[in-house]
Design a protein around this motif. Structure first.
Motif, PDB file in Angstrom:
ATOM      1  N   PRO A 149     -15.452 -29.065  14.089  1.00  0.00           N
ATOM      2  CA  PRO A 149     -16.176 -28.076  13.359  1.00  0.00           C
ATOM      3  C   PRO A 149     -15.433 -27.505  12.223  1.00  0.00           C
ATOM      4  N   GLN A 150     -15.731 -26.325  11.935  1.00  0.00           N
ATOM      5  CA  GLN A 150     -15.238 -25.678  10.735  1.00  0.00           C
ATOM      6  C   GLN A 150     -13.762 -25.369  10.773  1.00  0.00           C
ATOM      7  N   ILE A 151     -13.170 -25.246   9.609  1.00  0.00           N
ATOM      8  CA  ILE A 151     -11.784 -24.854   9.556  1.00  0.00           C
ATOM      9  C   ILE A 151     -11.756 -23.371   9.801  1.00  0.00           C
ATOM     10  N   ILE A 189     -32.202 -33.571  11.751  1.00  0.00           N
ATOM     11  CA  ILE A 189     -30.925 -33.017  11.318  1.00  0.00           C
ATOM     12  C   ILE A 189     -29.815 -33.704  12.096  1.00  0.00           C
ATOM     13  N   ILE A 190     -28.766 -34.116  11.396  1.00  0.00           N
ATOM     14  CA  ILE A 190     -27.585 -34.712  12.015  1.00  0.00           C
ATOM     15  C   ILE A 190     -26.393 -33.847  11.629  1.00  0.00           C
ATOM     16  N   SER A 191     -25.860 -33.119  12.591  1.00  0.00           N
ATOM     17  CA  SER A 191     -24.756 -32.192  12.348  1.00  0.00           C
ATOM     18  C   SER A 191     -23.445 -32.842  12.765  1.00  0.00           C
ATOM     19  N   LEU A 192     -22.544 -33.017  11.793  1.00  0.00           N
ATOM     20  CA  LEU A 192     -21.262 -33.681  12.037  1.00  0.00           C
ATOM     21  C   LEU A 192     -20.214 -32.661  12.462  1.00  0.00           C
ATOM     22  N   GLY A 193     -19.518 -32.970  13.568  1.00  0.00           N
ATOM     23  CA  GLY A 193     -18.497 -32.047  14.045  1.00  0.00           C
ATOM     24  C   GLY A 193     -19.073 -30.699  14.403  1.00  0.00           C
ATOM     25  N   ALA A 194     -20.166 -30.689  15.160  1.00  0.00           N
ATOM     26  CA  ALA A 194     -20.923 -29.457  15.388  1.00  0.00           C
ATOM     27  C   ALA A 194     -20.199 -28.461  16.278  1.00  0.00           C
ATOM     28  N   GLY A 195     -19.344 -28.927  17.190  1.00  0.00           N
ATOM     29  CA  GLY A 195     -18.638 -27.996  18.072  1.00  0.00           C
ATOM     30  C   GLY A 195     -19.600 -27.099  18.828  1.00  0.00           C
TER      31      GLY A 195
END
Length: 424
Positions: free
Chosen positions: A5-7, A120-126
């Motif tokens: 996910p996000q940094i 919707i395809i969410s990459l690295g969704a965590g």
């Protein structure tokens, strides 16, 4: 190529000098070879662990923003793994603006033609909660939602969902992978355990075993529908990958989706690494073991727009920094509400930080235009007049180029085309 996910949110690196390790950060550690250098496999595992762990930081920041009142996310607490830590006001504000920007773009995509099924395809969704927030709306969108992440992250999320009635109510009769508990497949929601760096190999393996696009449960990513209008989302996911690998991930999905399908990408990433502040930001993150690998190549708004074109999103591109999102996309009424939540003294610092993160997007129309005439159901909970705490609700007051109620059903990207991307 896996993902995470996000940094650490908008600026958790603040107030740290270059080279300093934040408490809870990571220094280089691992198994060394005979020459004293770290074993390549150990190094990769260590770096993956750092990236995987960024979801915890993002989760804490999201919970802080919810607790203070910036965001209305009743599902964030379900994924909280520790007592809520209140972040600095600039972190809370940054979390809000990032969420608001992405939610706006997502909702414009979903509600431009409400009767059309979207994907919707969410990459690295965590531990991201967007699927649950969308599903809990009075008029939930017609969406097939996919999340991709490292198996260790998907296992944690599935365990949380399985133990939470508040989350399970939106899943329906899900089919859990009882062998590993790393994948979940429900009628409208799929969690895929996949390392994005090996995406092409996993795809070939899935296809050869009878899986692949459209297959029910066989092969990696077997539940993706190649014909639906599709939106890819990367919130500081692709930036952890080598630039060529990140590009290959996007092109992979573009290639496996039907040429007739409208496809788009939303990115949230840091920019401007070459000025004084950018250099400090990069150094602080590196001290935590976090390397933003695509930052040098896609270092500016112009570079991000060019990136979209290079992927084949030739029908439209946009990129704005987070400072612009706050100035133009966030309504005056919302800004007033923010000001009443907590005192923010570091206004100049926040503005500087916000100029070093951006939201970029691009799209292709597909080989045939979406059909859709007549009146559509209203967007944003059916009335378009929310209080804005969900990051997408509220009536627009300046983020669009033109006038109009926007209630008619039209093309998939019509609302994106109306968004302001520069100051008047």
């Amino acid at each position: 190529m896996a993902h995470a996910p996000q940094i650490p949110n908008l600026l958790t690196s603040r107030a740290h000098t270059p080279g300093q390790v934040r408490r809870g950060g990571f220094r280089s550690a691992g198994v060394s070879g005979e020459d004293g250098e770290e074993d390549p496999e150990a190094a990769r595992a260590r770096k993956d662990k750092i990236v995987q762990g960024t979801d915890t930081d993002a989760n804490v920041s999201r919970m802080s923003a919810v607790t203070v009142g910036y965001l209305d996310d009743p599902f964030a607490r379900e994924f909280a793994t520790a007592s809520t830590q209140r972040r600095f006001p600039i972190i809370n504000r940054g979390t809000y603006v990032r969420t608001r920007a992405i939610d706006l773009l997502v909702e414009e995509f979903l509600y431009s033609s409400p009767s059309t099924r979207h994907q919707i395809i969410s990459l690295g969704a965590g531990s991201d909660t967007r699927f649950f927030r969308l599903s809990s709306q009075p008029r939930p969108p017609n969406v097939l939602y996919h999340e991709l992440d490292f198996p260790i992250n998907t296992a944690s999320k599935i365990a949380t969902i399985n133990s939470s009635p508040a989350l399970r109510q939106y899943i329906g009769n899900s089919l859990f992978n009882l062998a590993t508990d790393t994948e979940l497949h429900a009628p409208n929601y799929h969690i895929h355990a996949v390392d994005l760096r090996t995406l092409d190999r996993e795809w070939v393996r899935g296809r050869s075993s009878g899986g692949g696009v459209g297959a029910e449960g066989e092969g990696k990513l077997g539940h993706i529908d190649p014909a639906l209008p599709t939106l890819l989302i990367s919130e500081c996911c692709l930036t952890y990958l080598a630039p060529d690998t990140a590009d290959a991930v996007v092109r992979h999905f573009i290639n496996v989706l039907s040429p007739a399908a409208p496809v788009a990408l939303i990115l949230y990433e840091p920019i401007n690494p070459f000025d004084a502040f950018g250099k400090v930001m990069v150094s602080n993150l590196a001290a935590r073991g976090i390397v933003l690998q695509t930052l040098q190549r896609y270092h500016s708004l112009e570079a991000q727009r060019g990136r979209m074109k290079s992927y084949g999103f030739v029908d439209g591109q946009g990129a704005v920094d987070i400072d612009f999102v706050w100035d133009v996309w966030v309504e005056a009424e919302e800004k007033k509400r923010m000001a009443g939540l907590e005192m923010l003294d570091e206004v100049e610092e926040l503005n500087l930080l916000a100029k070093h993160y951006c939201v970029a997007w691009g799209w292709r129309d597909g080989k045939r235009e979406e059909e859709g005439n007549g009146k559509g159901q209203g967007r944003r909970n059916g009335n378009g007049n929310g209080n804005g705490k969900n990051g997408g609700n509220g009536s627009g007051n300046g983020r669009r180029k033109g006038e109009g109620s926007g209630e008619d059903e039209g093309g998939v990207w019509d609302r994106w085309k109306e968004l302001k991307v520069e100051h008047d």
